[in-house]
Design a protein around this motif. Structure first.
Motif, mmCIF file in Angstrom:
data_model
loop_
_atom_site.group_PDB
_atom_site.id
_atom_site.type_symbol
_atom_site.label_atom_id
_atom_site.label_comp_id
_atom_site.label_asym_id
_atom_site.label_seq_id
_atom_site.Cartn_x
_atom_site.Cartn_y
_atom_site.Cartn_z
ATOM 1 N N CYS A 172 0.611 -0.763 0.106
ATOM 2 C CA CYS A 172 0.015 -0.269 -0.117
ATOM 3 C C CYS A 172 0.982 0.799 -0.150
ATOM 4 C CB CYS A 172 -0.772 0.108 1.185
ATOM 5 S SG CYS A 172 -1.917 1.211 1.457
ATOM 6 N N THR A 186 -0.404 4.156 0.537
ATOM 7 C CA THR A 186 -1.308 5.557 1.339
ATOM 8 C C THR A 186 -0.049 6.070 2.255
ATOM 9 O OG1 THR A 186 -3.117 4.405 1.584
ATOM 10 C CG2 THR A 186 -3.179 5.995 3.062
ATOM 11 N N HIS A 223 -8.434 -3.123 2.290
ATOM 12 C CA HIS A 223 -7.122 -2.461 3.409
ATOM 13 C C HIS A 223 -7.732 -1.200 3.295
ATOM 14 C CE1 HIS A 223 -3.014 -1.388 5.046
ATOM 15 N NE2 HIS A 223 -3.217 -0.759 3.672
ATOM 16 N N GLU A 224 -7.986 -0.561 1.835
ATOM 17 C CA GLU A 224 -7.844 -0.183 1.251
ATOM 18 C C GLU A 224 -9.250 1.170 1.674
ATOM 19 O OE1 GLU A 224 -5.381 1.879 0.627
ATOM 20 O OE2 GLU A 224 -4.422 0.085 -0.031
ATOM 21 N N HIS A 270 -8.758 2.678 5.469
ATOM 22 C CA HIS A 270 -8.108 3.407 4.929
ATOM 23 C C HIS A 270 -9.065 4.809 4.755
ATOM 24 C CE1 HIS A 270 -3.843 2.658 5.241
ATOM 25 N NE2 HIS A 270 -3.681 2.380 4.320
ATOM 26 N N HIS A 274 -2.494 2.242 8.933
ATOM 27 C CA HIS A 274 -1.645 0.971 9.381
ATOM 28 C C HIS A 274 -1.813 0.390 10.850
ATOM 29 C CE1 HIS A 274 -0.181 2.207 4.924
ATOM 30 N NE2 HIS A 274 -1.055 0.972 5.312
ATOM 31 N N TYR A 323 0.560 -5.874 6.808
ATOM 32 C CA TYR A 323 1.133 -6.192 5.368
ATOM 33 C C TYR A 323 1.299 -7.226 5.471
ATOM 34 C CZ TYR A 323 1.505 -1.044 3.907
ATOM 35 O OH TYR A 323 1.945 -0.244 3.243
HETATM 36 ZN ZN LIG Z 1 -2.815 1.049 3.769
#
Ligand SMILES: [Zn+2]
Length: 481
Positions: free
Chosen positions: A12, A14, A157-158, A161, A167, A254
């Protein structure tokens, strides 16, 4: 998930800013607890599929729907669900398909974002070759094609966010944990803030890492695999020298897709509070659609084995309970190992403009609606395409003539005048308008002769005469009045 096995690939990208809203929420000791857990919130999702400028490269529609099904399954235990707002948008632009910097991504989002929905962009590449990222300023998500799929959790996961979650290893983005170095007590972020490093016992959890106390210490900022207990294979040392392994089951770490299965209770509470406080106007409190029936679909045509003209092939089925969209797959292979054509339609029929001629095609249909993309396919069977020709020759040395082609009712036979130079066996099949074979007749080496084809008993209507030899096939139309 395949990507994460490669070196130097970020799951990711981000950016490392701690979510402002979450900071205020967690600092409030009297923060409201989770809302009624029985109540499901439904959030609208817009999907933008990015392809190359020439229109190729799009992630298959089937895989988009399967990924969307996985996203909803991942969030189901937390009473957060998503529904598609509008159709999947198809955008063809190389610049965005393969974008490798945030300014191109931001421009893409500014150009195509739909208001009041979660905007998801499906691309081929992303900055740092990451699987995806969330851009807070545009409030939109990018997920790369290789990281989606029925068993991928990058989208989850996104969206985590998007729903304010950092995270689990917050503070370690852009750093690589080194077991040979002493773990510091603080991390400096963006040259200004300092952040405590979360210790293995979690005693500083409110002011360290992601700020949640039920997500244990995690320093791993590069994609990693887990052991049988869904923990990191890598052992880390906290600032006191205590050994620990990261929890790989959390969607916001992750670990690889196969490790991930959950959010923590505090993460869930924060997501619900965020929706209530910041995104209330997105929420749809009624169920957007009921789940699509799991029963197999009922097809109306073409029938299995039917011969259809290669242009204007009409595929039909019965309306399926709770479905308002259908994904059609057409393949050369009965097991659909490759999908040659795919279409999404709203009604319960679709006319394929044209398919290559003289081939057998297999088709299947997956019913879905804005909320439920989890129903499976029903296989409809195969049909064969033909073309009607005005040419009366199998090839140069083998010609024939059929007469009459407009036939009075009650006629018992029609004529075929063969002018064959080669020794050929001939098979004549007569098909009805709906594709079933009605009559069949063989002629062994007719050479140059006038033969008769039996049509006795055929009622008024259109019929197809298929004349097959080992040198080629002709299809002719006849009409009985
Ligand atoms: Zn992320």
């Amino acid at each position: 998930m395949g990507l994460w096995g490669q070196e130097n690939v970020n799951p990711c990208a981000t950016t490392g800013e701690y979510p402002e809203w979450l900071k205020g929420y967690l600092e409030n000791p009297n923060r409201p607890r989770a809302r009624n857990a029985d109540e499901v919130v439904y959030l609208p999702m817009s999907i933008h599929s990015i392809g190359k400028t020439d229109g190729t490269g799009h992630y298959p529609l089937l895989k988009i729907l399967e990924s969307f099904c996985t996203l909803n399954k991942d969030f189901e235990p937390y009473n957060i669900q998503f529904y598609l707002k509008g159709e999947i948008e198809i955008i063809n632009r190389d610049l965005y398909y393969d974008h490798d910097n945030y300014s191109d991504g931001t421009r893409m989002m500014r150009t195509y974002n739909d208001p009041l929905t979660i905007n998801t962009y499906i691309t081929n590449n992303a900055p740092s070759n990451a699987c995806g990222y969330y851009t807070p300023s545009e409030d939109a998500i990018v997920v790369r094609k290789p990281c989606l799929g029925i068993s991928g959790h990058t989208w989850t996961h996104e969206v985590g966010h998007w729903l304010s979650l950092p995270h689990t290893f917050y503070g370690w983005e852009g750093r690589t944990y080194d077991a040979n170095e002493e773990t510091p007590a603080y991390l400096r972020i963006n040259g200004k803030d300092t952040l405590y490093v979360e210790n293995a016992l979690g005693t500083n959890c409110t002011k360290a890492g992601d700020g949640f106390c039920d997500t244990p210490a995690d320093y791993l900022s590069l994609g990693w695999s887990c052991n049988g207990n869904f923990q990191s294979i890598q052992v880390q040392k906290d600032p006191y020298g205590i050994d620990f392994r990261s929890d790989g089951s959390n969607f916001m770490c992750y670990s690889t897709d196969a490790c991930q299965s959950k959010f923590s209770d505090e993460q869930m509470e924060a997501m619900h509070a965020y929706i209530e406080q910041s995104k209330a106007y997105y929420v749809n409190n009624s169920i957007p659609s009921n789940k699509v029936s799991d029963d197999p679909m009922t097809f109306e045509g073409p029938e299995d084995g039917e011969k259809v003209h290669y242009q204007s092939i009409k595929l039909q089925w019965k309306h399926h309970p709770n479905a308002d969209h259908y994904l059609i797959n057409i393949s050369k292979f009965s097991f659909f190992v490759t999908i040659d054509y795919e279409f999404i339609v709203e009604g319960n029929s679709f006319t394929v403009p044209e398919l290559p001629v003289d081939k057998t095609w297999y088709w299947r249909v997956k019913p879905f609606n804005a909320y439920d993309a989890c129903a499976g396919f029903t296989e409809a069977g195969g049909f064969t395409t033909y073309d009607i020709t005005d040419i009366d020759e199998i090839n140069e040395s083998n010609r024939l003539e059929i007469f009459p082609t407009l036939i009075g009712s009650g006629t018992a036979a029609i004529n075929i005048d063969f002018e064959f130079s080669d020794l050929l066996n001939v098979e004549v099949d007569i098909y009805g308008a709906t594709g079933q074979m009605l009559k069949q007749q063989h002629f062994a080496n007719p050479g140059r002769s006038l033969q008769q084809v039996d049509i006795a008993g055929l009622t008024a209507g259109l019929y197809l005469l298929k004349i097959s030899t080992e040198k080629g096939t002709l299809i002719k139309r006849i009409a009985i009045q």
